[in-house]
Design a protein around this motif. Structure first.
Motif, PDB file in Angstrom:
ATOM      1  N   ASP A 156       0.809  -1.229   0.000  1.00 50.57           N
ATOM      2  CA  ASP A 156       0.000   0.000   0.000  1.00 50.57           C
ATOM      3  C   ASP A 156       0.837   1.272   0.000  1.00 50.57           C
ATOM      4  O   ASP A 156       0.339   2.347  -0.337  1.00 50.57           O
ATOM      5  N   THR A 157       2.079   1.173   0.473  1.00 47.84           N
ATOM      6  CA  THR A 157       2.902   2.378   0.587  1.00 47.84           C
ATOM      7  C   THR A 157       3.941   2.351  -0.518  1.00 47.84           C
ATOM      8  O   THR A 157       4.588   1.333  -0.733  1.00 47.84           O
ATOM      9  N   ASN A 158       4.067   3.467  -1.179  1.00 43.41           N
ATOM     10  CA  ASN A 158       5.012   3.483  -2.293  1.00 43.41           C
ATOM     11  C   ASN A 158       6.404   3.912  -1.841  1.00 43.41           C
ATOM     12  O   ASN A 158       6.827   5.021  -2.126  1.00 43.41           O
TER      13      ASN A 158
ATOM     14  N   GLY B 144       5.803  -9.696  -1.811  1.00 45.25           N
ATOM     15  CA  GLY B 144       5.980  -8.818  -2.983  1.00 45.25           C
ATOM     16  C   GLY B 144       7.385  -8.914  -3.559  1.00 45.25           C
ATOM     17  O   GLY B 144       8.243  -9.616  -3.039  1.00 45.25           O
ATOM     18  N   ASP B 145       7.600  -8.183  -4.627  1.00 40.13           N
ATOM     19  CA  ASP B 145       8.892  -8.215  -5.293  1.00 40.13           C
ATOM     20  C   ASP B 145       9.587  -6.868  -5.085  1.00 40.13           C
ATOM     21  O   ASP B 145       9.252  -5.878  -5.719  1.00 40.13           O
ATOM     22  N   TYR B 146      10.510  -6.827  -4.159  1.00 38.97           N
ATOM     23  CA  TYR B 146      11.175  -5.562  -3.826  1.00 38.97           C
ATOM     24  C   TYR B 146      12.682  -5.729  -3.947  1.00 38.97           C
ATOM     25  O   TYR B 146      13.213  -6.814  -3.741  1.00 38.97           O
ATOM     26  N   ASN B 147      13.333  -4.619  -4.225  1.00 42.23           N
ATOM     27  CA  ASN B 147      14.796  -4.630  -4.233  1.00 42.23           C
ATOM     28  C   ASN B 147      15.308  -4.151  -2.881  1.00 42.23           C
ATOM     29  O   ASN B 147      15.581  -2.979  -2.698  1.00 42.23           O
ATOM     30  N   PHE B 148      15.403  -5.052  -1.934  1.00 43.83           N
ATOM     31  CA  PHE B 148      15.875  -4.628  -0.618  1.00 43.83           C
ATOM     32  C   PHE B 148      17.365  -4.330  -0.670  1.00 43.83           C
ATOM     33  O   PHE B 148      18.122  -5.038  -1.323  1.00 43.83           O
TER      34      PHE B 148
END
Ligand code: NAD
Ligand code: ZN
Length: 356
Positions: A28-30, A56-60
Motif C-alpha cells: 500500500d505504501t510506495n 511482494g517483489d522488492y529490491n531490498f
C-alpha cells in the motif's frame, strides 16, 4: 492468534499475522527504497527467514553493522547515514530494523534523523528487544561509557514480534531478556510474576503468551507517561543498582562481565530487600524473589570493596543525568512506588542479604 497491541500511534503485530500486515503495508505504501539494517548475526540467522515471509517483489538493500553494544555509537550511525546516502535513500525510503535492541535503538535513531526523519519498522529478534525495547519510542546510541546519551523519542510505523527468531538466540541471551519479564511482573502484575516462577516456561509454547503479556504491561505503563515524568520510572526497577553492577563488572578486568539481565536480576533482589525495610514489603515475598532470581541466574560473588565501588558508580552515573539517586521499590508483588531515597548503609545491608 495473539491480538495486535495499540501503542500510541502504531501497532505491534504478532506471529504469522505480522507478516500479513507488513506485506500489506509495503504493497500500500510506495516506498522509494527499502533498507534492512542487520548485524552480522541477524544477517545470518534472521534475514533468510524474514525474506521468505515477504510476498511482494522488492529490491531490498541490506546494510550490516558489527554486532554488540560497543558499536551502538555515533561512528556506526555515521556509517549507516553514509550508506543510505550512497544507496540513494530519500524521504520516501523505509528502514526495517531486524535485530536486537542495539539494531532497533540505533536504526530507529538513524531513521529519525536521516533527512529529518524517514519511516522505520522494527522486527526485534532477541527476547529483550521484544518485551522491552519494542515499546516506548526510545531510540538512541551511547556516547563513550554513557549509555543512551544521544537519542530521540520517535515511534516506528509498526513492530513485528515473531518468537521464531528466538530459536537461534544463545541460551544466555534468552535468560538475560527474561529479567525484564520478571521485572514487569514484579512492578505491575502479580499473576504474571507467578507464571514466571519456573524458568522452564521459557522453553515451552507458553513463551508467546508471556511475551505478549509483557508488551501489554510495558505499553500500559508507557501510555500513562510517555516521556518518563513520573510513573514510567517504575520500569527502572532493579536498574539503579543493577546498571552500576553491570558497569562495574564490565570495567573490572579481574571479573567476568555480566549480561544486562544478570545484573538487573541482582538489582531486583537488592531493591526487594530495600522494599522490606522502607515499604513494608513482605519478608516472605522477598525470599521468594531471591530464590526465583537464583533459579534463573547464577549467584555472583561480591567482596566488601565491591559494594562501595558499585555505590560510587551509581552516584557517578546519576551525576551525569543531574539526578538524585531515587529507587523504585515494591509495596507488594505487582505494586511499585518510585522516587524513593535510600541510605548507603541500607544498600550495604541489601548486598549482605544477597550474599547470605
Ligand atoms: P543486541 O542487539 O546486542 O543482541 C544481543 C546479541 O544477540 C547480539 O550479538 C546479536 O547479534 C545477537 N542476536 C540477535 N538476535 C539474534 C537471533 N535471533 N539469533 C542469534 N543471535 C541473535 O542486544 P539486546 O540484548 O537485544 O539489546 C540491548 C540493547 O537494547 C541495549 O543497547 C539497550 O540500551 C537497549 N534497550 C532499549 C530499550 C528501549 O526502550 N529502546 C529498552 C531496553 C533495552
Ligand atoms: Zn533493562
Amino acid at each position: 492468534q495473539l491480538q495486535s497491541i495499540h501503542c500510541s500511534d502504531y501497532l505491534i503485530h504478532f506471529g504469522n499475522e505480522s507478516y500479513n500486515q507488513l506485506n500489506k503495508h509495503l504493497k500500500d505504501t510506495n516506498y522509494s527504497t527499502i533498507f534492512i539494517l542487520v548485524d552480522e548475526n541477524t544477517h545470518n540467522y534472521c534475514l533468510p527467514y524474514f525474506m521468505s515471509q515477504i510476498t511482494g517483489d522488492y529490491n531490498f538493500e541490506i546494510i550490516e553493522i558489527d554486532a554488540g553494544e560497543e558499536f551502538k555509537n555515533l561512528e556506526t550511525c555515521s556509517g549507516v547515514w553514509s550508506a543510505l546516502s550512497e544507496l540513494g535513500a530519500d524521504r520516501k525510503s523505509l528502514i526495517i530494523n531486524l535485530g536486537g535492541g542495539v539494531i532497533t535503538d540505533l536504526g530507529g535513531f538513524v531513521a529519525s534523523t536521516f533527512m529529518r526523519g524517514i519511516n522505520f519498522i522494527n522486527v526485534p529478534t532477541t527476547l529483550l528487544s521484544m518485551v522491552d525495547a519494542s515499546v516506548g519510542g526510545k531510540t538512541g546510541v551511547d556516547l563513550g561509557l554513557l549509555k543512551n546519551q544521544v537519542g530521540v523519542f520517535n515511534n516506528p510505523v509498526m513492530v513485528l514480534i515473531d518468537s521464531f527468531y528466538l530459536k537461534t538466540l544463545p541460551h544466555e541471551q534468552l535468560r538475560s531478556g527474561s529479567a525484564e519479564m520478571l521485572k514487569h511482573g514484579l512492578i505491575y502484575d502479580e499473576e504474571y510474576w507467578n507464571k514466571l516462577k519456573d524458568p522452564a516456561v521459557l522453553n515451552t509454547k507458553l513463551i508467546d503468551d508471556l511475551i505478549h503479556r509483557s508488551v501489554v504491561i510495558k505499553n500500559e505503563i508507557v501510555l500513562q507517561d510517555p516521556h518518563e515524568g513520573g510513573l514510567r520510572k517504575i520500569v527502572n526497577f532493579g536498574h539503579t543498582l543493577g546498571h552500576a553492577i553491570e558497569t562495574y563488572f564490565l570495567k573490572n578486568d579481574d571479573k567476568k562481565s555480566l549480561l544486562h539481565g544478570e545484573a538487573i536480576a541482582i538489582g531486583m533482589i537488592l531493591a526487594a530487600y530495600l522494599s522490606t525495610q522502607i515499604e513494608n514489603f513482605p519478608e516472605k515475598k522477598l525470599h521468594e524473589i531471591k530464590s526465583t532470581m537464583l533459579s534463573y541466574f547464577n549467584k555472583v560473588d561480591f567482596g566488601k570493596d565491591d559494594y562501595a565501588a558499585i555505590i560510587d558508580l551509581m552516584k557517578f552515573d546519576k551525576k551525569n543525568s543531574h539526578g538524585n539517586i531515587n529507587f523504585v521499590l515494591l509495596k507488594n508483588t505487582g505494586q511499585s512506588v518510585f522516587d524513593k531515597k535510600v541510605s548507603n548503609e541500607l544498600i550495604i545491608k541489601a548486598f549482605e542479604f544477597y550474599k547470605n
